[in-house]
Enzyme design. Structure first.
Site, PDB file in Angstrom:
ATOM      1  N   GLU A  33      -3.588  -0.024   8.014  1.00  0.00           N
ATOM      2  CA  GLU A  33      -2.456   0.403   8.849  1.00  0.00           C
ATOM      3  C   GLU A  33      -2.667  -0.090  10.265  1.00  0.00           C
ATOM      4  O   GLU A  33      -3.786  -0.074  10.781  1.00  0.00           O
ATOM      5  CB  GLU A  33      -2.321   1.943   8.945  1.00  0.00           C
ATOM      6  CG  GLU A  33      -1.758   2.614   7.737  1.00  0.00           C
ATOM      7  CD  GLU A  33      -1.612   4.129   7.922  1.00  0.00           C
ATOM      8  OE1 GLU A  33      -1.489   4.595   9.077  1.00  0.00           O
ATOM      9  OE2 GLU A  33      -1.644   4.832   6.907  1.00  0.00           O
ATOM     10  N   ARG A  87       0.856  -1.191   0.000  1.00  0.00           N
ATOM     11  CA  ARG A  87       0.000   0.000   0.000  1.00  0.00           C
ATOM     12  C   ARG A  87       0.893   1.243   0.000  1.00  0.00           C
ATOM     13  O   ARG A  87       1.655   1.455   0.944  1.00  0.00           O
ATOM     14  CB  ARG A  87      -0.902  -0.004   1.232  1.00  0.00           C
ATOM     15  CG  ARG A  87      -1.690   1.276   1.367  1.00  0.00           C
ATOM     16  CD  ARG A  87      -2.682   1.249   2.531  1.00  0.00           C
ATOM     17  NE  ARG A  87      -3.366   2.536   2.534  1.00  0.00           N
ATOM     18  CZ  ARG A  87      -3.299   3.440   3.517  1.00  0.00           C
ATOM     19  NH1 ARG A  87      -2.632   3.188   4.617  1.00  0.00           N
ATOM     20  NH2 ARG A  87      -3.903   4.597   3.397  1.00  0.00           N
ATOM     21  N   HIS A  92      -2.887  11.019   0.382  1.00  0.00           N
ATOM     22  CA  HIS A  92      -2.381  10.815   1.742  1.00  0.00           C
ATOM     23  C   HIS A  92      -1.801  12.155   2.213  1.00  0.00           C
ATOM     24  O   HIS A  92      -0.608  12.262   2.500  1.00  0.00           O
ATOM     25  CB  HIS A  92      -1.355   9.684   1.774  1.00  0.00           C
ATOM     26  CG  HIS A  92      -1.140   9.070   3.129  1.00  0.00           C
ATOM     27  ND1 HIS A  92      -1.264   7.720   3.376  1.00  0.00           N
ATOM     28  CD2 HIS A  92      -0.793   9.617   4.321  1.00  0.00           C
ATOM     29  CE1 HIS A  92      -0.994   7.472   4.651  1.00  0.00           C
ATOM     30  NE2 HIS A  92      -0.707   8.611   5.251  1.00  0.00           N
ATOM     31  N   ASN A 119      -7.582   2.096   9.424  1.00  0.00           N
ATOM     32  CA  ASN A 119      -6.314   2.311  10.129  1.00  0.00           C
ATOM     33  C   ASN A 119      -6.615   2.369  11.611  1.00  0.00           C
ATOM     34  O   ASN A 119      -7.474   3.133  12.054  1.00  0.00           O
ATOM     35  CB  ASN A 119      -5.662   3.641   9.729  1.00  0.00           C
ATOM     36  CG  ASN A 119      -5.112   3.623   8.315  1.00  0.00           C
ATOM     37  OD1 ASN A 119      -5.164   2.595   7.636  1.00  0.00           O
ATOM     38  ND2 ASN A 119      -4.587   4.741   7.883  1.00  0.00           N
ATOM     39  N   TYR A 131      -4.708   2.122  15.618  1.00  0.00           N
ATOM     40  CA  TYR A 131      -3.481   2.049  16.418  1.00  0.00           C
ATOM     41  C   TYR A 131      -3.726   1.901  17.911  1.00  0.00           C
ATOM     42  O   TYR A 131      -2.925   1.304  18.606  1.00  0.00           O
ATOM     43  CB  TYR A 131      -2.640   3.325  16.218  1.00  0.00           C
ATOM     44  CG  TYR A 131      -2.011   3.438  14.856  1.00  0.00           C
ATOM     45  CD1 TYR A 131      -2.677   4.031  13.793  1.00  0.00           C
ATOM     46  CD2 TYR A 131      -0.730   2.942  14.627  1.00  0.00           C
ATOM     47  CE1 TYR A 131      -2.097   4.133  12.542  1.00  0.00           C
ATOM     48  CE2 TYR A 131      -0.140   3.043  13.376  1.00  0.00           C
ATOM     49  CZ  TYR A 131      -0.822   3.636  12.344  1.00  0.00           C
ATOM     50  OH  TYR A 131      -0.247   3.725  11.100  1.00  0.00           O
ATOM     51  N   GLU A 148      -7.406   8.508   5.926  1.00  0.00           N
ATOM     52  CA  GLU A 148      -7.737   9.167   7.185  1.00  0.00           C
ATOM     53  C   GLU A 148      -8.242  10.597   7.007  1.00  0.00           C
ATOM     54  O   GLU A 148      -7.614  11.557   7.476  1.00  0.00           O
ATOM     55  CB  GLU A 148      -6.512   9.174   8.111  1.00  0.00           C
ATOM     56  CG  GLU A 148      -5.955   7.797   8.397  1.00  0.00           C
ATOM     57  CD  GLU A 148      -4.927   7.801   9.528  1.00  0.00           C
ATOM     58  OE1 GLU A 148      -4.538   8.881   9.965  1.00  0.00           O
ATOM     59  OE2 GLU A 148      -4.542   6.710   9.969  1.00  0.00           O
TER      60      GLU A 148
HETATM   61  C1  PNW Z   1      -1.468   7.695  10.503  1.00  0.00           C
HETATM   62  N1  PNW Z   1      -2.579  11.288  15.831  1.00  0.00           N
HETATM   63  O1  PNW Z   1      -1.529   8.973  10.992  1.00  0.00           O
HETATM   64  C2  PNW Z   1      -1.075   7.931   9.071  1.00  0.00           C
HETATM   65  O2  PNW Z   1      -1.931   7.406   8.108  1.00  0.00           O
HETATM   66  C3  PNW Z   1       0.357   7.676   8.776  1.00  0.00           C
HETATM   67  O3  PNW Z   1       0.767   8.481   7.706  1.00  0.00           O
HETATM   68  C4  PNW Z   1       1.166   7.889  10.027  1.00  0.00           C
HETATM   69  O4  PNW Z   1       2.538   7.856   9.793  1.00  0.00           O
HETATM   70  C5  PNW Z   1       0.732   6.838  11.022  1.00  0.00           C
HETATM   71  O5  PNW Z   1      -0.652   6.905  11.265  1.00  0.00           O
HETATM   72  C6  PNW Z   1       1.441   6.916  12.353  1.00  0.00           C
HETATM   73  O6  PNW Z   1       1.160   8.134  12.997  1.00  0.00           O
HETATM   74  C7  PNW Z   1      -1.768   9.437  12.240  1.00  0.00           C
HETATM   75  O7  PNW Z   1      -1.949  12.332  16.137  1.00  0.00           O
HETATM   76  C8  PNW Z   1      -1.147  10.630  12.572  1.00  0.00           C
HETATM   77  O8  PNW Z   1      -3.477  10.810  16.586  1.00  0.00           O
HETATM   78  C9  PNW Z   1      -1.413  11.238  13.760  1.00  0.00           C
HETATM   79  C10 PNW Z   1      -2.313  10.656  14.629  1.00  0.00           C
HETATM   80  C11 PNW Z   1      -2.937   9.457  14.303  1.00  0.00           C
HETATM   81  C12 PNW Z   1      -2.660   8.857  13.105  1.00  0.00           C
END
Ligand code: PNW
Length: 495
Positions: free
Chosen positions: A387, A82, A128, A318, A320, A179
């Protein structure tokens, strides 16, 4: 909790997709090679707004080193990649009529061909975050005239059409936006991300509205002009933190949190063309409290709702982290913004480990809950996890022997397997963020998400495999955690 968190043995469905992800501005470099135009992230970085004044000018230099990137994926046994295309590398101003940068077009042709000969399927993100600066200057970017069909939708549509035309013979998976929540809220609400527009009461709602309509436009262009001949799929990638209630009394608040986060985009696109009911009623009440005649949340026309609904062939996710949600309803607020609009408080349980990124707490079961929510709420779509990953600090002494990243991947992928095999969620893919350490937006090179280490002081930007890349390769080879395998025994020891 013990039972819920235990290691599940078994394998993913046979056709399960293992992939890794990157994004153009974070890895390519070559920011002004040939006729490439500046993006809003070039502008922000060149103003020195990033940690340590880092920029993406060179980044991982993947513009030149892409064959090495492909070789790393091949080595790991990954069958999908991706990546994103830089809009201003294709159209320097964002508008086709102003000219096409043929070198940029050729670059993505070379990358795609390199993937195909190595038996790796490209999964391409159209946007992106690196909006052409000229579109921001000329039209206000995604703030452009949000209530009508406006120029930004058409320009995004033209860009999408050009990519389908040029690459659609080989690219079968398209992701319109990565996102949009981040672009809308951080880019046009808070304004700490590019293009740094600070309007926290309304900016995010206007930008999101335009992004949803632009997405729908790009979807229909594929549907009407390309699907029959090319036979690919178009979706969008949404990000969402899982919200878990702090106490049973906070259950509604936690749901509201997820509706304002994921539902904001997913409800119109995957459900009925309109924002979630709880968002509409909450915002209507706020309008009254604030003495406004109209809600800060814009409305779609009936025709727009029809054109938005059902514009995802798959659901890109995505994910996390997870937050603990408390109810904070309903004190009227002096300076309302998207955060206060939700009427919730957010926090973290004391035993949740934290990664290098301030917002990233490790809560593996959150992804299983979120996948289950998506299944129930949006009619059991095919979900591609586009992601998931964990960051280390640049100076971490364990940067190569990255056991914490291994644990993260182990536990999160196992939770995804539970969602698939125990909860019958249609999860089709898992994508690790990221293939390489790269430019982590406002944190620059200080936070590393890579399966491979990149030395950003080394002009050749040599890539070095971390321990996690070896783990991930074994995971892919085993397609999960098969009973009795050496790999599963190794994992059980770590568990
Ligand atoms: C995602 N936050 O972004 C993105 O899709 C990627 O480009 C990035 O590198 C990855 O997650 C890791 O951060 C985020 O501040 C950026 O909560 C910031 C946040 C969450 C996701």
């Amino acid at each position: 909790d013990k039972e819920r968190d235990a290691l599940l043995k078994g394998t993913f469905p046979q056709d399960f997709i293992w992939s890794s992800a990157t994004a153009a501005y974070q890895i390519e470099g070559a920011w002004n090679v040939s006729d490439k135009g500046p993006s809003v992230w070039d502008t922000l970085a060149h103003q020195g707004r990033v940690y340590n004044q880092d920029t993406g000018d060179v980044a991982c230099d993947s513009y030149h080193k892409y064959p090495e990137d492909v070789a790393l994926m091949k080595q790991m046994g990954l069958k999908y990649y991706r990546f994103s295309i830089s809009w201003p590398r294709i159209f320097p101003t964002g508008e086709q009529q102003d000219g096409v940068n043929q070198d940029g077009v050729d670059y993505y042709n070379r990358l795609i061909d390199e993937l195909i000969v190595n038996d790796i399927q490209p999964m391409v993100t159209l946007f992106h975050w690196d909006l052409p600066q000229v579109l921001q200057d000329r039209y206000g970017g995604f703030l452009n005239n949000h209530t009508n069909t406006t120029v930004i939708h058409d320009l995004f549509g033209d860009y999408a059409r050009f990519l389908y035309q040029n690459y659609g013979d080989r690219v079968k998976y398209w992701i319109t936006f990565n996102e949009p929540w981040i672009t809308a809220w951080l880019g046009y609400g808070i304004g700490n991300f590019a293009p740094q527009h600070n309007e926290p009461a309304e900016g995010q709602y206007k930008a999101a509205h335009n992004i949803i309509l632009s997405h729908a436009k790009a979807y229909h262009i594929y549907d009407d002009e390309f699907r029959a001949a090319q036979g690919g799929q178009v979706g969008i990638t949404l990000n969402c933190d899982w919200g878990t209630p702090k106490t049973p009394a906070d259950a509604d608040a936690a749901l509201r949190y997820v509706q304002f986060f994921l539902g904001w985009f997913a409800h119109p696109i995957y459900k009925n063309g309109d924002y979630p009911e709880v968002m509409k009623t909450t915002m209507a009440r706020k309008a009254q409290e604030e003495g406004r005649t109209t809600s800060r949340l814009p409305e779609f026309t009936p025709e727009q709702k029809l054109s938005i609904s059902g514009t995802g062939d798959f659901f890109g996710l995505n994910h996390y982290t997870t937050v603990e949600v408390t109810d904070a309803c309903c004190t009227p607020i002096e300076n309302p913004n998207y955060d206060t609009d939700k009427d919730v408080g957010t926090g973290h349980a004391p035993d949740w480990p934290r990664a290098a990124s301030s917002w990233l707490y490790v809560v593996p079961w959150g992804i299983r809950n979120l996948l289950g929510f998506i299944k129930e709420e949006y009619g059991d779509p095919e979900i591609y996890v586009t992601e998931n990953g964990r960051s280390d600090h640049d100076q971490d002494p364990a940067i190569m022997m990255d056991m914490e990243r291994i644990c993260y991947y182990m536990m999160y992928t196992n939770e995804v397997m539970k969602a698939s095999n125990m909860d019958n969620v249609k999860v089709k893919a898992y994508t690790a963020w990221s293939l390489l350490d790269n430019f982590e937006w406002l944190s620059g090179y200080s936070e590393r998400f890579g399966l491979h280490y990149v030395d950003f002081n080394d002009p050749t930007r040599t890539r070095y495999p971390k321990a996690s890349s070896v783990f991930f390769k074994q995971l892919v080879r085993n397609n999960g955690y098969p009973e009795g395998s050496e790999f599963t025994k190794y994992v059980e020891n770590m568990w």
